[in-house]
Scaffold this active site. Structure first.
Site, mmCIF file in Angstrom:
data_model
loop_
_atom_site.group_PDB
_atom_site.id
_atom_site.type_symbol
_atom_site.label_atom_id
_atom_site.label_comp_id
_atom_site.label_asym_id
_atom_site.label_seq_id
_atom_site.Cartn_x
_atom_site.Cartn_y
_atom_site.Cartn_z
ATOM 1 N N GLN A 8 -49.749 34.133 -16.527
ATOM 2 C CA GLN A 8 -50.621 33.504 -17.524
ATOM 3 C C GLN A 8 -50.664 34.299 -18.833
ATOM 4 O O GLN A 8 -50.530 33.729 -19.908
ATOM 5 C CB GLN A 8 -52.047 33.356 -16.951
ATOM 6 C CG GLN A 8 -52.949 32.498 -17.826
ATOM 7 C CD GLN A 8 -54.432 32.620 -17.496
ATOM 8 O OE1 GLN A 8 -54.850 33.511 -16.751
ATOM 9 N NE2 GLN A 8 -55.227 31.737 -18.051
ATOM 10 N N TYR A 139 -60.222 42.923 -5.254
ATOM 11 C CA TYR A 139 -59.661 42.948 -6.614
ATOM 12 C C TYR A 139 -60.480 43.891 -7.508
ATOM 13 O O TYR A 139 -59.917 44.744 -8.204
ATOM 14 C CB TYR A 139 -59.683 41.518 -7.148
ATOM 15 C CG TYR A 139 -59.265 41.329 -8.581
ATOM 16 C CD1 TYR A 139 -57.956 41.532 -8.986
ATOM 17 C CD2 TYR A 139 -60.190 40.885 -9.535
ATOM 18 C CE1 TYR A 139 -57.576 41.309 -10.303
ATOM 19 C CE2 TYR A 139 -59.818 40.655 -10.844
ATOM 20 C CZ TYR A 139 -58.510 40.876 -11.234
ATOM 21 O OH TYR A 139 -58.142 40.650 -12.536
HETATM 22 C C1 AKB Z 1 -60.210 36.461 -11.853
HETATM 23 O O1 AKB Z 1 -61.004 35.507 -11.907
HETATM 24 O O2 AKB Z 1 -59.893 37.036 -10.808
HETATM 25 C C2 AKB Z 1 -59.633 36.980 -13.148
HETATM 26 C C3 AKB Z 1 -60.462 38.075 -13.745
HETATM 27 C C4 AKB Z 1 -61.768 37.793 -14.348
HETATM 28 O O3 AKB Z 1 -60.049 39.202 -13.734
HETATM 29 N N1 AKB Z 1 -59.499 35.921 -14.094
#
Ligand code: AKB
Length: 313
Positions: A8, A139
């Site tokens: 992206q 994450y």
């Molecule tokens: C996600 O939603 O994981 C990403 C971010 C905010 O890092 N777009």
């Protein structure tokens, strides 16, 4: 060199960097097939950033001076395969930091962090640069650990690594995949295809968002800034505009009056509720002149017209 050039951010960043540095001077790399312009209008190499040997040979052979490392598993997908996501996000960053430390030609590195570094104990409105950070996603944990490693390599080895905590990114060229803020992109495709959208986030879920042209400009501005002006070596807060699914729906209705939104929250609701609603980016503004051009209304107008062209060329 842009790693993640088919993604992206990367698919748009490569094109802008080639305008600045010349078409032949910006390598795109990815494991996925890139859009036609990235592949045809300059050099592109299929490469897996997890392969540290191929990476270092490539960097040396092509005398790479700047690396933008954008490949990552995003928040939603990372929850489904936590260990794999952790390994990909961390090992790839460590490969890049090591290459930058060892190869003299490499002068600068860009690595994206995210609002995901924050968690439920963080103040959610106008979240400060320095605050409590207890992320609840794989994450987010990988981004927070990554920030600490970037800061470590800067202090310990003088590696000039620069970073932004991106909010949700909205764009039309290449679709995002597996993020919590992806609803803000999907909504446009579904509005144009079907005239309705079932949001996976609830009504009232506010998150900070940024339109891609502002994100690309900010990224390049940070990389072009004089090193001596930069006071943050972990990652800069970046705000954009704060919005909710229903506010986006209202703006879309101005262009597509019959558009309707419904709500079917899934596991990403909890993630969104642990993230900031808005972010204080004063330090980015002061250090390297960060500013934005697009608000919700302007972005919506462009998204509607560009996604329409994509769907009905
Ligand atoms: C996600 O939603 O994981 C990403 C971010 C905010 O890092 N777009």
């Amino acid at each position: 060199m842009v790693i993640g050039a088919s993604g992206q951010i990367g698919s748009e960043l490569v094109v802008e960097l080639r305008k600045i540095y010349g078409q032949d001077n910006v390598w795109g790399t990815d494991i996925k097939t890139p859009p036609a312009d990235v592949a045809n209008e300059g050099p592109f190499q299929v490469m897996d950033v997890m392969d540290d040997k191929q990476l270092i040979h490539f960097v040396i052979r092509h005398k790479i001076t700047q690396i933008y490392h954008l490949a990552a598993v995003l928040s939603g997908n990372a929850e489904k395969l936590p260990i794999q996501a952790w390994n990909i996000n961390m090992d790839s960053l460590m490969n890049i930091l090591e290459v930058a430390r060892m190869v003299e030609d490499v002068k600068k590195v860009f690595w994206p962090s995210s609002i995901a570094v924050f968690g439920p104990t963080t103040p959610r409105i106008s979240t400060p640069q320095l605050t409590t950070m207890e992320p609840i996603t794989v994450y987010g944990i990988s981004k927070l650990a990554g920030e600490r490693w970037c800061d470590y390599y800067y202090n310990k080895y003088g590696v000039d690594v620069r970073s932004i905590r991106y909010p949700g990114l909205i764009s039309y060229k290449t679709e995002a995949g597996g993020g919590t803020t992806d609803y803000a992109v999907e909504i446009f495709y579904e509005a144009i295809r079907n005239g309705s959208y079932a949001s996976f986030l609830k009504e009232g879920t506010a998150l900070p968002m940024l339109f891609m042209p502002d994100a690309i400009k900010a990224t390049i501005d940070l990389m072009e800034a004089e090193r001596s002006r930069l006071t943050i070596h972990s990652s800069y807060n970046l705000g954009g505009f704060s919005t909710t699914p229903e506010e986006m729906a209202e703006k879309i209705k101005k262009h597509i009056p019959e558009f309707t939104i419904s709500y079917q929250p899934d596991f990403r609701q909890e993630i969104a509720e642990s993230w900031p609603k808005s972010v204080d980016d004063t330090i980015a503004r002061m250090d390297w002149g960060y500013e934005t051009q697009y608000d919700l209304e302007k972005m919506t107008r462009i998204m509607i017209s560009e996604v329409r062209k994509k769907i009905n060329p």
